[in-house]
Structures are given as structure tokens and as C-alpha cells.
Scaffold this motif. Structure first.
Motif, PDB file in Angstrom:
ATOM      1  N   LEU A  61      45.572  32.347  46.071  1.00  0.00           N
ATOM      2  CA  LEU A  61      45.124  32.787  44.748  1.00  0.00           C
ATOM      3  C   LEU A  61      43.654  33.199  44.793  1.00  0.00           C
ATOM      4  O   LEU A  61      42.807  32.454  45.287  1.00  0.00           O
ATOM      5  CB  LEU A  61      45.292  31.662  43.726  1.00  0.00           C
ATOM      6  CG  LEU A  61      46.730  31.290  43.358  1.00  0.00           C
ATOM      7  CD1 LEU A  61      46.730  30.059  42.470  1.00  0.00           C
ATOM      8  CD2 LEU A  61      47.415  32.440  42.669  1.00  0.00           C
ATOM      9  N   HIS A  94      42.642  23.923  39.238  1.00  0.00           N
ATOM     10  CA  HIS A  94      43.702  24.507  40.063  1.00  0.00           C
ATOM     11  C   HIS A  94      44.660  25.349  39.232  1.00  0.00           C
ATOM     12  O   HIS A  94      45.836  25.464  39.561  1.00  0.00           O
ATOM     13  CB  HIS A  94      44.489  23.404  40.789  1.00  0.00           C
ATOM     14  CG  HIS A  94      43.644  22.558  41.690  1.00  0.00           C
ATOM     15  ND1 HIS A  94      43.110  23.035  42.863  1.00  0.00           N
ATOM     16  CD2 HIS A  94      43.224  21.275  41.569  1.00  0.00           C
ATOM     17  CE1 HIS A  94      42.403  22.081  43.441  1.00  0.00           C
ATOM     18  NE2 HIS A  94      42.452  21.004  42.676  1.00  0.00           N
ATOM     19  N   GLY A  95      44.163  25.945  38.192  1.00  0.00           N
ATOM     20  CA  GLY A  95      45.005  26.811  37.383  1.00  0.00           C
ATOM     21  C   GLY A  95      44.995  26.396  35.921  1.00  0.00           C
ATOM     22  O   GLY A  95      45.117  25.209  35.580  1.00  0.00           O
ATOM     23  N   PHE A 146      49.048  32.435  32.800  1.00  0.00           N
ATOM     24  CA  PHE A 146      48.378  31.692  33.864  1.00  0.00           C
ATOM     25  C   PHE A 146      47.066  32.385  34.212  1.00  0.00           C
ATOM     26  O   PHE A 146      47.009  33.611  34.320  1.00  0.00           O
ATOM     27  CB  PHE A 146      49.251  31.599  35.114  1.00  0.00           C
ATOM     28  CG  PHE A 146      48.513  31.101  36.329  1.00  0.00           C
ATOM     29  CD1 PHE A 146      48.246  29.754  36.484  1.00  0.00           C
ATOM     30  CD2 PHE A 146      48.086  31.987  37.308  1.00  0.00           C
ATOM     31  CE1 PHE A 146      47.558  29.291  37.593  1.00  0.00           C
ATOM     32  CE2 PHE A 146      47.401  31.537  38.425  1.00  0.00           C
ATOM     33  CZ  PHE A 146      47.136  30.182  38.562  1.00  0.00           C
ATOM     34  N   ARG A 147      46.006  31.575  34.410  1.00  0.00           N
ATOM     35  CA  ARG A 147      44.707  32.094  34.827  1.00  0.00           C
ATOM     36  C   ARG A 147      44.201  31.287  36.018  1.00  0.00           C
ATOM     37  O   ARG A 147      44.235  30.058  36.006  1.00  0.00           O
ATOM     38  CB  ARG A 147      43.676  32.019  33.696  1.00  0.00           C
ATOM     39  CG  ARG A 147      43.955  32.952  32.525  1.00  0.00           C
ATOM     40  CD  ARG A 147      42.933  32.754  31.420  1.00  0.00           C
ATOM     41  NE  ARG A 147      43.169  33.644  30.295  1.00  0.00           N
ATOM     42  CZ  ARG A 147      42.547  34.810  30.095  1.00  0.00           C
ATOM     43  NH1 ARG A 147      41.625  35.205  30.968  1.00  0.00           N
ATOM     44  NH2 ARG A 147      42.826  35.558  29.063  1.00  0.00           N
ATOM     45  N   CYS A 148      43.717  32.003  37.031  1.00  0.00           N
ATOM     46  CA  CYS A 148      43.070  31.321  38.155  1.00  0.00           C
ATOM     47  C   CYS A 148      41.770  30.690  37.649  1.00  0.00           C
ATOM     48  O   CYS A 148      41.038  31.313  36.873  1.00  0.00           O
ATOM     49  CB  CYS A 148      42.777  32.304  39.275  1.00  0.00           C
ATOM     50  SG  CYS A 148      44.233  33.117  39.962  1.00  0.00           S
ATOM     51  N   SER A 149      41.477  29.504  38.104  1.00  0.00           N
ATOM     52  CA  SER A 149      40.307  28.795  37.566  1.00  0.00           C
ATOM     53  C   SER A 149      39.426  28.188  38.651  1.00  0.00           C
ATOM     54  O   SER A 149      38.548  27.392  38.346  1.00  0.00           O
ATOM     55  CB  SER A 149      40.762  27.679  36.614  1.00  0.00           C
ATOM     56  OG  SER A 149      41.590  26.749  37.300  1.00  0.00           O
ATOM     57  N   TYR A 176      53.878  21.748  42.696  1.00  0.00           N
ATOM     58  CA  TYR A 176      52.893  22.006  41.649  1.00  0.00           C
ATOM     59  C   TYR A 176      53.344  21.293  40.392  1.00  0.00           C
ATOM     60  O   TYR A 176      54.546  21.101  40.154  1.00  0.00           O
ATOM     61  CB  TYR A 176      52.820  23.517  41.407  1.00  0.00           C
ATOM     62  CG  TYR A 176      51.597  24.014  40.690  1.00  0.00           C
ATOM     63  CD1 TYR A 176      50.360  24.055  41.305  1.00  0.00           C
ATOM     64  CD2 TYR A 176      51.689  24.501  39.386  1.00  0.00           C
ATOM     65  CE1 TYR A 176      49.244  24.554  40.658  1.00  0.00           C
ATOM     66  CE2 TYR A 176      50.580  24.999  38.730  1.00  0.00           C
ATOM     67  CZ  TYR A 176      49.356  25.021  39.368  1.00  0.00           C
ATOM     68  OH  TYR A 176      48.260  25.517  38.717  1.00  0.00           O
ATOM     69  N   TRP A 218      46.761  27.055  32.238  1.00  0.00           N
ATOM     70  CA  TRP A 218      48.031  27.543  31.679  1.00  0.00           C
ATOM     71  C   TRP A 218      47.997  27.482  30.159  1.00  0.00           C
ATOM     72  O   TRP A 218      47.515  26.504  29.583  1.00  0.00           O
ATOM     73  CB  TRP A 218      49.213  26.711  32.185  1.00  0.00           C
ATOM     74  CG  TRP A 218      49.452  26.829  33.664  1.00  0.00           C
ATOM     75  CD1 TRP A 218      48.738  26.258  34.657  1.00  0.00           C
ATOM     76  CD2 TRP A 218      50.500  27.565  34.280  1.00  0.00           C
ATOM     77  NE1 TRP A 218      49.262  26.578  35.877  1.00  0.00           N
ATOM     78  CE2 TRP A 218      50.360  27.387  35.674  1.00  0.00           C
ATOM     79  CE3 TRP A 218      51.558  28.351  33.806  1.00  0.00           C
ATOM     80  CZ2 TRP A 218      51.232  27.956  36.600  1.00  0.00           C
ATOM     81  CZ3 TRP A 218      52.431  28.918  34.737  1.00  0.00           C
ATOM     82  CH2 TRP A 218      52.246  28.739  36.108  1.00  0.00           C
ATOM     83  N   SER A 276      53.044  33.197  41.873  1.00  0.00           N
ATOM     84  CA  SER A 276      51.615  33.342  41.582  1.00  0.00           C
ATOM     85  C   SER A 276      51.181  34.763  41.924  1.00  0.00           C
ATOM     86  O   SER A 276      51.827  35.449  42.724  1.00  0.00           O
ATOM     87  CB  SER A 276      50.807  32.324  42.392  1.00  0.00           C
ATOM     88  OG  SER A 276      51.067  32.465  43.781  1.00  0.00           O
TER      89      SER A 276
END
Length: 493
Positions: free
Chosen positions: A390, A428-429, A460-463, A416, A431, A383
Motif C-alpha cells: 500500500l 494501518h488503514g 478505505f484510505r491509506c494512513s 486483517y 475505514w 487493496s
């Protein structure tokens, strides 16, 4: 002859009158008695006068004061004193009630907002980092005046009270980032008139009317402001006072170069403390905080707590992480820009904090990954900023390649799992695998995610609004003819 004449005259008088000799004797006696009585009274008055005068001469000032004090407490004076005391008590009580129910209620009706704007075309100078410098105070007054004029000319003019500039910082966009507070006095019946969206809309509309062509910069009066930088968040009174006069300590360390480590230590007195540490780093970098140890009493954030904000003000909407338990091993946190705020609230007792922070280059997270045939898992993906938690905003892309079109990519996560996205948002991410969307979530077991494509692109994007646990995955290849799914695996075309 003379005797005879007197006798004759006497004889011719009233027969009942007493003889002359008897009359004279009575008059003399009466006069003697009266004289004796007068003399006796004069002597008594004289003795009393001399006694009183003698007593007055012998009385001390203390005696006179006591007599005067006793005289005041005679009935008429006592009534006056009692009435005066009652009136005074009533006045004090009425004033206290007015303060509690009117003045104090008005102060409790304060509505607070924390905000940030970027002033373009303004060169940032090092003096702006010090709130007591002449340069800081000059620019702060100018911006406070502009903000006041904007809101005093708006629909909430009667409710607006003041704007206070807290900090000035810079970033890689140039100009000066202004961190400020705004205070409104709002009666309870009119509280919906001042909301987070309303206050922000007033500022944005003022800039929107003067936007320059093909740019996001407009003007607040004569102040060039980037409309995309405007952030307004509702806050509480405690947030406002904790960073101003109510704060017991405020520190502002600075990391000038990427990789430079700045130590952080806090040994508060045993009586407890409320402390704020404002971290800033060089433009074009983010702040990476390392907590080596944090000695506190576990209290579910009731007594001891460390709150980390993704800003220089305690904006609840930009809370990165809260630490409410002792930390004995390293804990890493990363901001989304070059600022971070550490807010300590420590109850009485022996407490300590050890750590450091550094500037980390803000780089695009893009990796080309090559797998091998028949070799199992040959590497790992991590990550962003691993092993840091994160941050709320991050993007990372992995471009996979396999040695044969008959091979796919296999990802084995430690704790995960990826599942196809449904109508619920990803918390929590987020994709994107080729053109399919998945949501990530944390589990207590290992999972395998298979991608049935020889060269997939995984994004991947932090959300989450707050920092999340990091993740890692081992990667390898598998034969596309193998369709079995193990360990909660999912496939993607």
C-alpha cells in the motif's frame, strides 16, 4: 800607521768590552743560525702549502659536501636547525588544531534540507531530464538565484549558504517540478533558528503575499510557484553527499507510456557500492516497481540495504520501504506520483538486483459490487494496486448491493481486522462504513466483518507514511436476522 791609529782607538775603549776579533765571530754565528732557522721554516711552510694544495686538488665534490655538512652541525648551526624544526612543528600543530576545532567544526555545523516546488507556466521539455543539458543548467541557475535571494533577504540570511537544483520533472498538473537542496551553516548555539518548519514558512510566506485571485500560484520574485506544491524536509549531510559528488553511480531511467516495462539490473563490483536509481514515468501515472530478486546478506540494514523513496531525493520523511533481507519472490511497490528513488548501499561481496518498473495509470479506485443470496462468498475486494504494498496515499471506494433488503454484506479478511476507531489515529488503514469510522490492523488469523445494511458504501484510505502490506477480503451476503459474530467480527449499521 793606520794600524797604529786603530789600536790606539781600541785601547781607549771600555776595559770590559770583548776583543774585536771575538765580537765579529759571535755576530756571524748568530746570523748563520737565524738564516738557517728561517730557511727551515720557509721549507716547512712551502711543504705544507704544497701538501694542502695537492689535497684540495684531489678532494671529490662528495668529500667537500660531507665536510660542509659536518661543518653545519657544529654547535651554533645545530641550535639554529633545532629551533627552526621546533617552530615548524608548532606551526603545523596549531594549524591542524585550528582545522579540527574551527574549520572542521564549521563544516560539521552544516544544516541540510531537501525540498520541492512546482514552477507554473513553465513548459516541461525532454532536455530537463538531463542535468548536463544547456536547458537544465539555464533553468537551474535561474531558480537557484531566486531561492538565494529569498533566503538572503530573510531572518536567516547570515546562516544561508547555497541552493542546489538536483532534478527537474513533470506531472499531470503541468509546469516543472523542481527538486532541490538547501544548505545552511549554523553554529550549535543557533541551531533552533533554522528548522524544517522555519525554512518552509519563509518560502510559503514569500509566495503567499503574491497569490493570484482564486489560485494557489504566487510569485517568488518573477518565478510563478504553486504554494501547495512546496515541500521542505530536514535531511542529513550523508543524504546530500550521497546524490552528488559522493555517489558512485546515478541512473535515470524513464517509462514514457503506461504499461511500458523498463528493466532494472544491478551487478555491483565485489568491493561494494553506493548507487542511486531515479525512476520517472509519464505525467498522469504512478511508478510501480517490481523486485524480482535481490541477492544480499541479511544485516538488519547495517551492511546491505535498499531504501525506496517516494521522491527523487533521499528524503527520510518520504521513505516508502526498506529492504534488508534477500528477496527471492516478486515484491511490488507503488509511488504516489510519477517519481521514485532507489538508494542502494551494498557492502563488499557478491550482490545483485533484478527487477523492472512501469507506469501505471492513476485512476480513481471506485467499484460497484453485487452480492448473491445464499451463495456464500462470491468474490473478492483488494487493496489499491494489489498485490503491491500500500502506498502512503490512496483512496478506494466499494459500493455494495444485495439482492434483498433483508440481506447484509459480509467481508472475510485473510490477515486483517477492523475495529471501531478510538482516540488513537489509524496507522494501518482508515475505514468509513456508511457513517461509522473504523481502524484496520494486521493480525495472524482470519476475521469476518459484517455490515448490517443491504447497500453499504465502504471507503478505505491509506494512513501510513510508509508502504504497508496489501490485504484482500472475500465478500458475500448474510441474512440480517443472523446476529452472531464469528472470528472477531464487528457489525456496522
Amino acid at each position: 800607521m793606520g794600524t797604529e791609529r786603530m789600536d790606539n782607538d781600541t785601547g781607549s775603549g771600555d776595559e770590559d768590552a770583548p776583543p774585536p776579533s771575538h765580537l765579529d765571530n759571535a755576530s756571524v754565528a748568530d746570523v748563520s743560525v737565524e738564516v738557517a732557522t728561517v730557511d727551515h721554516m720557509l721549507q716547512k711552510v712551502r711543504r705544507k702549502y704544497h701538501h694542502t694544495r695537492h689535497c684540495r686538488k684531489r678532494r671529490s665534490p662528495k668529500k667537500r659536501f660531507e665536510e660542509l655538512w659536518l661543518g653545519l652541525w657544529t654547535y651554533p648551526y645545530l641550535v639554529v636547525v633545532v629551533v627552526t624544526a621546533v617552530v615548524f612543528a608548532v606551526v603545523v600543530t596549531v594549524w591542524a588544531l585550528l582545522w579540527v576545532f574551527t574549520f572542521r567544526r564549521e563544516s560539521n555545523n552544516g544544516v541540510y534540507f531537501a525540498g520541492m516546488i512546482r514552477v507554473a507556466n513553465e513548459e516541461f521539455i525532454p532536455e530537463y531530464r538531463h542535468a548536463d543539458s544547456t536547458e537544465f543548467l539555464s533553468l537551474a541557475r535561474k531558480i537557484e538565484l531566486v531561492l538565494s535571494n529569498v533566503y538572503k533577504g530573510s531572518s536567516v540570511a547570515k546562516l544561508y549558504k547555497q541552493a542546489v537544483i538536483s532534478d527537474l520533472s513533470n506531472n499531470n498538473l503541468g509546469g516543472v517540478l523542481v527538486h532541490f537542496w538547501m544548505v545552511f551553516e549554523v553554529p550549535q548555539l543557533k541551531s533552533p533558528a533554522v528548522c524544517e518548519e522555519c525554512v518552509g514558512a519563509i518560502l510559503r510566506d514569500s509566495v503567499l503575499t503574491s497569490l493570484q485571485n482564486r489560485t494557489s500560484v504566487g510569485y517568488l520574485l518573477d518565478l510563478p510557484v504553486d504554494i501547495e506544491s512546496i515541500l521542505i524536509y530536514a535531511a542529513q549531510r550523508s543524504d546530500y553527499t550521497s546524490t552528488s559528488s559522493g555517489s558512485e553511480c546515478v541512473d535515470k531511467p524513464y517509462a514514457p507510456l503506461p504499461g511500458t516495462s523498463v528493466p532494472l539490473e544491478l551487478d555491483p563490483p565485489r568491493g561494494g557500492v553506493s548507487c542511486h536509481v531515479k525512476l520517472t514515468s509519464a505525467p498522469g501515472s504512478v511508478v510501480r516497481l517490481t523486485i524480482s530478486s535481490f541477492l544480499i546478506q541479511p544485516s538488519d540494514c547495517v551492511g546491505d540495504a535498499l531504501t525506496v523513496y517516494d521522491s527523487l531525493l533521499p528524503m527520510r520523511a518520504r521513505t516508502l520501504h526498506r529492504v534488508c533481507d534477500p528477496v527471492t519472490g516478486p515484491l511490488y511497490l507503488v509511488s504516489t506520483s510519477n517519481v521514485m528513488l532507489l538508494s542502494f548501499r551494498l557492502a563488499p561481496g557478491t550482490k545483485s538486483f533484478r527487477g523492472h518498473f512501469q507506469a501505471v495509470a492513476e485512476e480513481a479506485c471506485v467499484s460497484h459490487v453485487e452480492t448473491q443470496e445464499g451463495a456464500g462468498y462470491t468474490g473478492h475486494i483488494y487493496s489499491p494496486f494489489h498485490p503491491s504494498l500500500l502506498p502512503p496515499k490512496c483512496i478506494c471506494t466499494w459500493l455494495f448491493g444485495t439482492p434483498s433488503p433483508s440481506l447484509g454484506v459480509s467481508l472475510k479478511f485473510h490477515n486483517y481486522v477492523l475495529r471501531p476507531k478510538d482516540l488513537k489515529p489509524c496507522t494501518h488503514g482508515w475505514w468509513k462504513v456508511n457513517h461509522l469510522i473504523f481502524c484496520g490492523s494486521y493480525v495472524g488469523y482470519s476475521t469476518v466483518f459484517r455490515i448490517s445494511h443491504p447497500s453499504p458504501e465502504v471507503e478505505f484510505r491509506c494512513s501510513s507514511r510508509q508502504a504497508q502490506m496489501p490485504f484482500q477480503a472475500a465478500y458475500g451476503s448474510y441474512n440480517l436476522s443472523q446476529r452472531e459474530h464469528t472470528g472477531g467480527a464487528w457489525g456496522a449499521c
